[in-house]
Motif scaffolding. Structure first.
Motif, PDB file in Angstrom:
ATOM      1  N   GLU A 223     -47.529 -76.967  98.865  1.00 10.95           N
ATOM      2  CA  GLU A 223     -46.274 -76.278  98.803  1.00 10.95           C
ATOM      3  C   GLU A 223     -46.264 -74.754  98.779  1.00 10.95           C
ATOM      4  N   LEU A 224     -45.012 -74.316  99.332  1.00 10.54           N
ATOM      5  CA  LEU A 224     -44.763 -72.865  99.443  1.00 10.54           C
ATOM      6  C   LEU A 224     -43.619 -72.638  98.788  1.00 10.54           C
ATOM      7  N   ASN A 225     -43.390 -71.555  97.600  1.00 13.99           N
ATOM      8  CA  ASN A 225     -42.266 -71.224  97.009  1.00 13.99           C
ATOM      9  C   ASN A 225     -41.997 -69.687  97.467  1.00 13.99           C
ATOM     10  N   TYR A 226     -40.783 -69.519  97.466  1.00  7.91           N
ATOM     11  CA  TYR A 226     -40.315 -67.914  97.668  1.00  7.91           C
ATOM     12  C   TYR A 226     -39.405 -67.873  96.668  1.00  7.91           C
ATOM     13  N   LYS A 227     -39.045 -66.606  96.140  1.00 11.71           N
ATOM     14  CA  LYS A 227     -38.034 -66.206  95.303  1.00 11.71           C
ATOM     15  C   LYS A 227     -38.023 -64.610  95.459  1.00 11.71           C
ATOM     16  N   GLY A 228     -36.589 -64.422  95.851  1.00 14.53           N
ATOM     17  CA  GLY A 228     -36.305 -62.941  95.923  1.00 14.53           C
ATOM     18  C   GLY A 228     -34.770 -62.890  95.569  1.00 14.53           C
ATOM     19  N   GLY A 229     -34.603 -62.087  94.314  1.00 15.71           N
ATOM     20  CA  GLY A 229     -33.334 -61.824  93.849  1.00 15.71           C
ATOM     21  C   GLY A 229     -32.688 -63.071  93.250  1.00 15.71           C
ATOM     22  N   ASP A 230     -31.637 -63.424  93.657  1.00 12.62           N
ATOM     23  CA  ASP A 230     -30.908 -64.776  93.173  1.00 12.62           C
ATOM     24  C   ASP A 230     -31.328 -65.882  94.167  1.00 12.62           C
ATOM     25  N   PHE A 231     -32.032 -65.653  95.180  1.00 14.36           N
ATOM     26  CA  PHE A 231     -32.262 -66.708  96.261  1.00 14.36           C
ATOM     27  C   PHE A 231     -33.858 -67.219  96.075  1.00 14.36           C
ATOM     28  N   SER A 232     -33.886 -68.597  96.096  1.00 14.62           N
ATOM     29  CA  SER A 232     -35.299 -69.187  96.102  1.00 14.62           C
ATOM     30  C   SER A 232     -35.344 -70.169  97.139  1.00 14.62           C
ATOM     31  N   ALA A 233     -36.422 -70.509  97.636  1.00 12.76           N
ATOM     32  CA  ALA A 233     -36.649 -71.487  98.803  1.00 12.76           C
ATOM     33  C   ALA A 233     -38.072 -72.137  98.590  1.00 12.76           C
ATOM     34  N   GLN A 234     -38.252 -73.456  98.909  1.00 15.68           N
ATOM     35  CA  GLN A 234     -39.389 -74.183  98.830  1.00 15.68           C
ATOM     36  C   GLN A 234     -39.630 -75.291  99.914  1.00 15.68           C
ATOM     37  N   VAL A 235     -40.753 -75.063 100.398  1.00 14.63           N
ATOM     38  CA  VAL A 235     -41.345 -76.059 101.662  1.00 14.63           C
ATOM     39  C   VAL A 235     -42.400 -76.779 101.338  1.00 14.63           C
ATOM     40  N   ARG A 236     -42.457 -78.219 101.355  1.00 15.81           N
ATOM     41  CA  ARG A 236     -43.571 -78.929 101.055  1.00 15.81           C
ATOM     42  C   ARG A 236     -44.018 -80.027 102.152  1.00 15.81           C
ATOM     43  N   ALA A 237     -45.231 -80.444 102.094  1.00 14.41           N
ATOM     44  CA  ALA A 237     -45.701 -81.412 103.161  1.00 14.41           C
ATOM     45  C   ALA A 237     -46.882 -82.034 102.374  1.00 14.41           C
ATOM     46  N   GLY A 238     -47.137 -83.278 102.673  1.00 12.36           N
ATOM     47  CA  GLY A 238     -48.278 -83.916 102.363  1.00 12.36           C
ATOM     48  C   GLY A 238     -47.885 -85.431 102.132  1.00 12.36           C
ATOM     49  N   ARG A 239     -48.662 -86.153 101.193  1.00 20.31           N
ATOM     50  CA  ARG A 239     -48.649 -87.540 101.009  1.00 20.31           C
ATOM     51  C   ARG A 239     -48.286 -87.744  99.350  1.00 20.31           C
ATOM     52  N   ILE A 240     -47.636 -88.935  99.252  1.00 18.72           N
ATOM     53  CA  ILE A 240     -47.155 -89.325  97.710  1.00 18.72           C
ATOM     54  C   ILE A 240     -47.145 -90.716  97.794  1.00 18.72           C
ATOM     55  N   ALA A 241     -47.670 -91.127  96.521  1.00 19.38           N
ATOM     56  CA  ALA A 241     -48.255 -92.428  96.138  1.00 19.38           C
ATOM     57  C   ALA A 241     -46.751 -93.461  95.840  1.00 19.38           C
ATOM     58  N   PHE A 242     -46.759 -94.540  96.430  1.00 19.29           N
ATOM     59  CA  PHE A 242     -45.611 -95.516  95.807  1.00 19.29           C
ATOM     60  C   PHE A 242     -46.194 -96.644  95.118  1.00 19.29           C
ATOM     61  N   ASN A 243     -47.306 -96.429  94.590  1.00 22.28           N
ATOM     62  CA  ASN A 243     -47.923 -97.577  93.731  1.00 22.28           C
ATOM     63  C   ASN A 243     -47.768 -97.365  92.256  1.00 22.28           C
ATOM     64  N   GLY A 244     -48.592 -97.526  91.502  1.00 27.33           N
ATOM     65  CA  GLY A 244     -48.216 -97.423  90.019  1.00 27.33           C
ATOM     66  C   GLY A 244     -48.265 -96.187  89.432  1.00 27.33           C
ATOM     67  N   ASP A 245     -48.219 -95.252  90.465  1.00 27.15           N
ATOM     68  CA  ASP A 245     -48.112 -93.800  90.211  1.00 27.15           C
ATOM     69  C   ASP A 245     -46.753 -93.241  89.745  1.00 27.15           C
ATOM     70  N   THR A 246     -45.666 -94.187  90.060  1.00 24.08           N
ATOM     71  CA  THR A 246     -44.412 -93.948  90.300  1.00 24.08           C
ATOM     72  C   THR A 246     -43.854 -94.608  88.991  1.00 24.08           C
ATOM     73  N   LYS A 247     -42.704 -94.373  88.365  1.00 22.48           N
ATOM     74  CA  LYS A 247     -42.155 -95.067  87.261  1.00 22.48           C
ATOM     75  C   LYS A 247     -41.328 -96.279  87.897  1.00 22.48           C
ATOM     76  N   PHE A 248     -40.600 -96.293  89.116  1.00 20.40           N
ATOM     77  CA  PHE A 248     -39.805 -97.371  89.403  1.00 20.40           C
ATOM     78  C   PHE A 248     -40.697 -98.414  90.126  1.00 20.40           C
ATOM     79  N   SER A 249     -41.950 -98.002  90.570  1.00 15.74           N
ATOM     80  CA  SER A 249     -42.768 -99.138  91.203  1.00 15.74           C
ATOM     81  C   SER A 249     -42.961-100.370  90.416  1.00 15.74           C
ATOM     82  N   ASN A 250     -42.997 -99.825  88.961  1.00 18.94           N
ATOM     83  CA  ASN A 250     -43.363-101.242  88.168  1.00 18.94           C
ATOM     84  C   ASN A 250     -42.079-101.859  87.824  1.00 18.94           C
TER      85      ASN A 250
END
Length: 431
Positions: A223-250
């Motif tokens: 994850e990369l985050n940038y903040k300059g004055g009133d502006f901020s940006a975020q870029v992310r890449a990766g993997r995320i679980a869909f099993n019991g690690d999420t609330k809605f999965s159950n």
């Protein structure tokens, strides 16, 4: 350990930068409050630089060995003094260099790294009662949760810019009287610089706006985050679980009258970008998420008929009227889905509970429409997944670092329009 008062006072000057308020309690019976060395001795004892004897005496008139003096210097070095104090410490370290090389420097390095590791966490008890009509008009099913959780969150400083962070959880299900082993939920390296930061590992999955809907607990990647004055940006890449690690999965959800539950697809690929503009009291955020997982294909949720992709757009805005009142609105849509593809929220917050401030409190009122294919994992403890309805909540701090929370929601399932209801309560002890 044998000491002389003269050497103690010399060391006191070394650690003076570490503490400026002398300890109120006297740990030694033979150093009365009127003694000329009282302040220095009690402060050094409080800082852990000196120790007494088992009978609570200091015996300051006895001689001290060079080895014992080196130990005090090593502990003083761990306090990271500056200015005049550091200059004096450097002269003492040069004088006792041989003893420090033999043992003291190793002690100093160990103590220094120990001081650089911070431990925070919480113990909490949670009660939930989730009620949902599987078929409209045929009564609600009920699922209750009673559990205790122990959470530890260590943070270790690597250098001026980088830290190592982690989260460890252990859960006790009270009804079944079962407990999980301590599990590693998050671990990541974080580099913080003037205008940007980077996270590598398994880190909190947060989009940078208040009350966001797309919150998965954690993701693995970068994850990369940038903040300059009133502006901020975020870029992310990766993997995320869909099993019991999420609330809605159950929770499952309804499609054409039948109950579906998420499978145990190990993880989904995810890439996202978010841009925020926040001048003063107003802020606005736009975000885009691209996910790919066999889960989407398994349940044939898309209008394409057979895809493993999800493209989700999200927009949010918030306005803070004053220090007590704020309004937030957000909208999300999955362009690949052909049902439960929209989500939106409106939430009004008044004041806010601050764990460090006894007597502080906060309340909120919200309306949520949480289409299951637009909000893969709902971030609220109120309205259930794939439901729409109202939610009211409060939080109160009766004592410092102890928080009481309660939420009640009432609504309907988006697919079959059956009634949904949830009661949520939690007590948290922070440390």
């Amino acid at each position: 350990m044998k000491k002389t008062l003269a050497s103690v006072l010399t060391t006191a000057l070394v650690v003076g930068a570490a503490s400026t308020t002398f300890a109120a309690a006297n740990p030694f019976s033979d150093v009365p409050a009127g003694h000329w060395a009282y302040d220095a001795v009690t402060q050094l004892a409080a800082d852990g630089v000196i120790e007494g004897y088992g009978d609570n005496t200091f015996r300051g008139d006895q001689s001290i060995t060079r080895y014992e003096m080196a130990q005090m210097i090593a502990k003083a070095m761990a306090k990271n003094p500056s200015g005049v104090d550091k200059a004096m410490l450097d002269r003492l370290a040069a004088e006792f260099s041989e003893e420090l090389n033999n043992l003291g420097v190793r002690v100093a390095n160990l103590e220094k790294h120990s001081d650089m590791v911070q431990w925070h966490g919480e113990v909490r008890y949670t009660y939930q009662s989730n009620r949902r009509e599987m078929v409209r008009g045929e009564g609600k099913t009920k699922r209750n949760v009673n559990e205790n959780l122990l959470r530890l969150e260590p943070k270790a400083e690597v250098n001026d810019h980088w830290t190592i962070n982690a989260r460890l959880d252990a859960v006790n299900a009270m009804k079944e009287d079962t407990a999980t082993d301590v599990s590693l939920k998050r671990v990541w390296a974080q580099g913080d610089y003037k205008n940007f930061s980077i996270k590598l590992g398994k880190f909190p999955d947060l989009v940078p706006y208040d009350k966001n809907m797309m919150f998965f607990n954690q993701m693995s990647g970068v994850e990369l985050n940038y903040k300059g004055g009133d502006f901020s940006a975020q870029v992310r890449a990766g993997r995320i679980a869909f099993n019991g690690d999420t609330k809605f999965s159950n929770a499952g959800y309804l499609q054409n009258g039948g109950l579906l539950s998420r499978n145990d697809d190990d993880a989904a690929n995810i890439q996202s970008v978010a841009l925020t503009y926040a001048p003063g009291k107003f802020s606005i955020t736009g975000a885009y998420y691209h996910l790919s997982s066999e889960w989407f294909r398994d349940f044939d949720y898309s209008k394409d008929g057979n895809t493993d992709k999800a493209n989700i757009w999200e927009a949010a805005a918030s306005y803070r009227f004053d220090k007590n009142a704020a309004l937030t609105a957000a909208y999300a849509r999955n362009s690949k889905a052909d049902f439960s593809k929209h989500a939106h929220i409106f939430q009004f917050d008044y004041k806010g509970a601050k764990p460090a401030t006894k007597g502080s409190w906060g309340a909120h009122l919200a309306y949520r429409y949480l289409g299951a294919n637009a909000v893969i994992d709902t971030s609220t403890d109120g309205v259930l997944g794939n439901s729409k309805g109202w939610e009211v909540g409060f939080a109160y701090i009766p004592f410092k670092n102890i928080q009481l929370r309660g939420i009640y929601s009432n609504g309907h399932d988006i697919t079959n329009h059956g009634k949904t209801e949830k009661l949520f309560g939690r007590v948290e002890w922070f440390f």
